[in-house]
Design a protein around this motif. Sequence first.
Motif, mmCIF file in Angstrom:
data_model
loop_
_atom_site.group_PDB
_atom_site.id
_atom_site.type_symbol
_atom_site.label_atom_id
_atom_site.label_comp_id
_atom_site.label_asym_id
_atom_site.label_seq_id
_atom_site.Cartn_x
_atom_site.Cartn_y
_atom_site.Cartn_z
ATOM 1 N N PRO A 52 -59.488 -103.090 52.770
ATOM 2 C CA PRO A 52 -60.756 -102.390 52.599
ATOM 3 C C PRO A 52 -60.702 -100.997 53.213
ATOM 4 O O PRO A 52 -59.966 -100.759 54.174
ATOM 5 N N THR A 53 -61.483 -100.105 52.666
ATOM 6 C CA THR A 53 -61.566 -98.754 53.221
ATOM 7 C C THR A 53 -62.667 -98.710 54.280
ATOM 8 O O THR A 53 -63.542 -99.586 54.333
ATOM 9 N N VAL A 54 -62.620 -97.694 55.108
ATOM 10 C CA VAL A 54 -63.664 -97.491 56.112
ATOM 11 C C VAL A 54 -65.024 -97.380 55.424
ATOM 12 O O VAL A 54 -66.017 -97.951 55.891
ATOM 13 N N GLU A 55 -65.061 -96.701 54.296
ATOM 14 C CA GLU A 55 -66.322 -96.534 53.567
ATOM 15 C C GLU A 55 -66.866 -97.873 53.078
ATOM 16 O O GLU A 55 -68.062 -98.131 53.181
ATOM 17 N N GLU A 56 -65.996 -98.720 52.545
ATOM 18 C CA GLU A 56 -66.437 -100.040 52.077
ATOM 19 C C GLU A 56 -66.995 -100.879 53.221
ATOM 20 O O GLU A 56 -68.031 -101.543 53.079
ATOM 21 N N LEU A 57 -66.320 -100.844 54.355
ATOM 22 C CA LEU A 57 -66.779 -101.625 55.504
ATOM 23 C C LEU A 57 -68.100 -101.085 56.051
ATOM 24 O O LEU A 57 -69.003 -101.858 56.389
ATOM 25 N N THR A 58 -68.219 -99.773 56.096
ATOM 26 C CA THR A 58 -69.461 -99.156 56.559
ATOM 27 C C THR A 58 -70.612 -99.527 55.637
ATOM 28 O O THR A 58 -71.700 -99.895 56.098
ATOM 29 N N GLU A 59 -70.380 -99.447 54.333
ATOM 30 C CA GLU A 59 -71.422 -99.804 53.359
ATOM 31 C C GLU A 59 -71.830 -101.268 53.486
ATOM 32 O O GLU A 59 -73.009 -101.601 53.354
ATOM 33 N N SER A 60 -70.869 -102.145 53.762
ATOM 34 C CA SER A 60 -71.204 -103.564 53.875
ATOM 35 C C SER A 60 -72.107 -103.827 55.077
ATOM 36 O O SER A 60 -73.042 -104.630 54.998
ATOM 37 N N LEU A 61 -71.875 -103.142 56.181
ATOM 38 C CA LEU A 61 -72.730 -103.300 57.358
ATOM 39 C C LEU A 61 -74.110 -102.683 57.115
ATOM 40 O O LEU A 61 -75.133 -103.270 57.482
ATOM 41 N N PHE A 103 -73.575 -96.841 61.183
ATOM 42 C CA PHE A 103 -72.369 -97.448 61.720
ATOM 43 C C PHE A 103 -71.218 -96.457 61.658
ATOM 44 O O PHE A 103 -71.026 -95.797 60.636
ATOM 45 N N GLN A 104 -70.454 -96.370 62.732
ATOM 46 C CA GLN A 104 -69.217 -95.598 62.764
ATOM 47 C C GLN A 104 -68.092 -96.624 62.822
ATOM 48 O O GLN A 104 -67.903 -97.288 63.839
ATOM 49 N N VAL A 105 -67.381 -96.779 61.714
ATOM 50 C CA VAL A 105 -66.339 -97.791 61.598
ATOM 51 C C VAL A 105 -64.969 -97.118 61.686
ATOM 52 O O VAL A 105 -64.702 -96.160 60.958
ATOM 53 N N ASP A 106 -64.127 -97.623 62.578
ATOM 54 C CA ASP A 106 -62.760 -97.125 62.683
ATOM 55 C C ASP A 106 -61.902 -97.707 61.571
ATOM 56 O O ASP A 106 -62.283 -98.674 60.910
ATOM 57 N N GLU A 107 -60.725 -97.155 61.409
ATOM 58 C CA GLU A 107 -59.774 -97.650 60.409
ATOM 59 C C GLU A 107 -59.462 -99.115 60.705
ATOM 60 O O GLU A 107 -59.131 -99.469 61.828
ATOM 61 N N PRO A 108 -59.571 -99.991 59.696
ATOM 62 C CA PRO A 108 -59.340 -101.415 59.947
ATOM 63 C C PRO A 108 -57.860 -101.769 60.013
ATOM 64 O O PRO A 108 -57.010 -101.086 59.445
ATOM 65 N N THR A 109 -57.597 -102.852 60.728
ATOM 66 C CA THR A 109 -56.286 -103.481 60.661
ATOM 67 C C THR A 109 -56.472 -104.762 59.863
ATOM 68 O O THR A 109 -57.519 -105.402 59.957
ATOM 69 N N VAL A 110 -55.482 -105.095 59.074
ATOM 70 C CA VAL A 110 -55.580 -106.274 58.217
ATOM 71 C C VAL A 110 -54.458 -107.226 58.574
ATOM 72 O O VAL A 110 -53.293 -106.825 58.670
ATOM 73 N N GLU A 111 -54.836 -108.464 58.785
ATOM 74 C CA GLU A 111 -53.859 -109.525 59.007
ATOM 75 C C GLU A 111 -54.253 -110.679 58.111
ATOM 76 O O GLU A 111 -55.298 -111.306 58.321
ATOM 77 N N GLY A 112 -53.461 -110.902 57.088
ATOM 78 C CA GLY A 112 -53.786 -111.954 56.134
ATOM 79 C C GLY A 112 -55.077 -111.625 55.405
ATOM 80 O O GLY A 112 -55.190 -110.573 54.784
ATOM 81 N N GLU A 113 -56.043 -112.512 55.512
ATOM 82 C CA GLU A 113 -57.318 -112.329 54.825
ATOM 83 C C GLU A 113 -58.436 -111.917 55.791
ATOM 84 O O GLU A 113 -59.618 -112.128 55.508
ATOM 85 N N THR A 114 -58.055 -111.314 56.914
ATOM 86 C CA THR A 114 -59.033 -110.846 57.893
ATOM 87 C C THR A 114 -58.791 -109.375 58.189
ATOM 88 O O THR A 114 -57.658 -108.968 58.474
ATOM 89 N N ALA A 115 -59.845 -108.587 58.114
ATOM 90 C CA ALA A 115 -59.796 -107.174 58.498
ATOM 91 C C ALA A 115 -60.631 -107.019 59.756
ATOM 92 O O ALA A 115 -61.709 -107.597 59.872
ATOM 93 N N THR A 116 -60.136 -106.234 60.695
ATOM 94 C CA THR A 116 -60.834 -106.000 61.954
ATOM 95 C C THR A 116 -60.926 -104.499 62.184
ATOM 96 O O THR A 116 -59.955 -103.771 61.981
ATOM 97 N N ALA A 117 -62.107 -104.056 62.612
ATOM 98 C CA ALA A 117 -62.294 -102.646 62.927
ATOM 99 C C ALA A 117 -63.288 -102.515 64.065
ATOM 100 O O ALA A 117 -64.214 -103.329 64.186
ATOM 101 N N LEU A 118 -63.086 -101.501 64.893
ATOM 102 C CA LEU A 118 -64.072 -101.196 65.921
ATOM 103 C C LEU A 118 -65.261 -100.526 65.249
ATOM 104 O O LEU A 118 -65.093 -99.675 64.367
#
Length: 161
Positions: A52-61, A103-118
């Motif tokens: 996912p992109t930072v924009e996609e994650l920000t929009e989801s929140l 929301f200010q979302v940092d670049e995510p890290t992806v491991e398998g089917e989980t993305a994590t971002a600050l």
Amino acid sequence: MRTSSAFVALAAAALVAAGCSSGEDSDHSSESSAATTSEAPTTASAADATAPTVEELTESLALVVAPNVDAATKAADIENGQARLANLEQMTAALANYGEITFQVDEPTVEGETATALVAIATPRGTAAPTPNTWVLIDGDWKVSDASACQLLAMGQAPCV
């Protein structure tokens, strides 16, 4: 004013708790703590190819806290969203006149089917320190994890039980 103060207090508490979460709320939470930026993927998985992109994650929140979006639409963006419909309705009502939440979302890290971002959350009362949030890949779509959704719901006076 009471709702605003309560939201800020809950936001701070939820964000602090997120950093100390035991991962009991979701199987995906424990996986996110293992993700690091120094790991290099050895094979390309479907999740890595569709990170996912930072924009996609920000929009989801932003969708989850939007006062003009119905609970069913929000639920579709959340892991276990159908189980959170009543919480989403309660939070939406509580935030109706609250003001803008960003929301200010940092670049995510992806491991398998989980993305994590600050993620740092800014409200009319201030900005909370960044805390980890997670998203899970479900049927090809990145959805706010149940654990992260429950953090947002707690801040909006509609905690998960």
